[in-house]
Each structure stands twice: as C-alpha cells, then as structure tokens.
Enzyme design. Structure first.
Site, mmCIF file in Angstrom:
data_model
loop_
_atom_site.group_PDB
_atom_site.id
_atom_site.type_symbol
_atom_site.label_atom_id
_atom_site.label_comp_id
_atom_site.label_asym_id
_atom_site.label_seq_id
_atom_site.Cartn_x
_atom_site.Cartn_y
_atom_site.Cartn_z
ATOM 1 C CG ASP A 65 -1.710 -1.292 1.223
ATOM 2 O OD1 ASP A 65 -1.717 -2.161 0.611
ATOM 3 O OD2 ASP A 65 -2.590 -1.221 2.077
ATOM 4 C CG HIS A 67 -2.800 3.765 1.508
ATOM 5 N ND1 HIS A 67 -4.252 3.624 1.056
ATOM 6 C CD2 HIS A 67 -2.749 2.507 2.207
ATOM 7 C CE1 HIS A 67 -4.752 2.420 1.401
ATOM 8 N NE2 HIS A 67 -3.826 1.822 1.937
ATOM 9 C CG ASP A 93 -5.259 -0.510 -1.253
ATOM 10 O OD1 ASP A 93 -5.941 -0.580 -2.021
ATOM 11 O OD2 ASP A 93 -5.179 -1.127 0.060
ATOM 12 C CG ASN A 125 -9.276 -1.936 -0.257
ATOM 13 O OD1 ASN A 125 -8.004 -1.757 -0.258
ATOM 14 N ND2 ASN A 125 -9.999 -1.709 0.709
ATOM 15 C CG HIS A 126 -7.718 2.443 -0.584
ATOM 16 N ND1 HIS A 126 -8.151 3.402 0.073
ATOM 17 C CD2 HIS A 126 -7.786 1.443 0.264
ATOM 18 C CE1 HIS A 126 -8.385 3.213 1.240
ATOM 19 N NE2 HIS A 126 -7.980 1.811 1.445
#
Length: 137
Positions: A65, A67, A93, A125-126
């Site tokens: 991730d 992010h 992500d 999922n992001h």
C-alpha cells in the site's frame, strides 16, 4: 497506439517527477489535466492487453500500500533502484490517506507507460469509486 508518448517524452516526465523529491507537487508541476488524461489512456491500452494472471520476472521488488505517500515512494525507488534496472510489482492501494495521491498515481502510470514489462500494477480496494469517495481522492 494513438496519442502515445514517445520514449523521450516519457523519460522527461519520469525524470521531472523524480526531481520533485526536494518538494512540490508532481501533479501540478509536470502535466496539465489534458496530458494526464492522455497518459492514462496510453496506460489503459497497455493494461487492457495484459493477461488477468500475469507472470512477473524475478527478481522483483514487491510494494504494498502506497496510499498517496509520494515521498516514501520516491525513497523506495532510491533504496530499491529505479526502473528499468529492477522489476516492480505494485499491489494496489495507490491513493487515499496521503496528501499526494495524484502524484503517486502519475509517477506509477508514467513508469508503466515507459517500462511496461518492468512495472506490474494490480488494483487494490482503494482503486474504486466507493472507497476513494470516503477518503476524498
């Protein structure tokens, strides 16, 4: 590939983004919105041609991730080495939580366009509308 960037144009984009390690925002400094859309269209074509299950050449650096942590992403490339000399597998992500989500995506998309066989990207999922709306991307 209509509207595709040349290798030289992609090299300049990638170089300019990497040079922002001293501060700034890649998304505001490098490409106007129209060019970001052009770059995304190019990578969309590349991704559409890839198999759903993709073999990744070893050795590979696996990245979880991101992010939106743009400067952490730059540090990762400083430590691990920059493409095309290393293979990378990004597990999704890319956005949300960090302040520089667009910058992260722009860098990874530019790298995917320039080195499609060295950069592998999966969708986390992001990378869906519902999650990004919650986090504000």
């Amino acid at each position: 590939m209509a509207g595709a960037y040349s290798a030289q144009e992609l090299d300049k984009i990638v170089s300019d983004i990497f040079s922002l390690a001293r501060g700034g925002s890649a998304s505001k400094a490098i490409l106007p919105e129209k060019e970001v859309c052009r770059l995304c269209s190019m990578v969309k074509e590349i991704l559409a041609k890839e198999d759903n299950v993709k073999a990744v050449r070893a050795p590979v650096i696996v990245v979880g991730d991101v992010h939106g942590q743009f400067f952490d992403l730059l540090e990762l490339f400083e430590i691990g080495g920059k493409p095309p000399f290393h293979n990378y597998l990004f597990l999704g992500d890319y956005v949300d939580r960090g302040y520089y989500s667009l910058d992260c995506v722009l860098l990874l998309v530019a790298l995917k366009a320039r080195y499609p066989d060295r950069i592998t990207m999966t969708r986390g999922n992001h990378e869906c509308r519902q999650i990004t709306q919650v986090y504000g991307f």
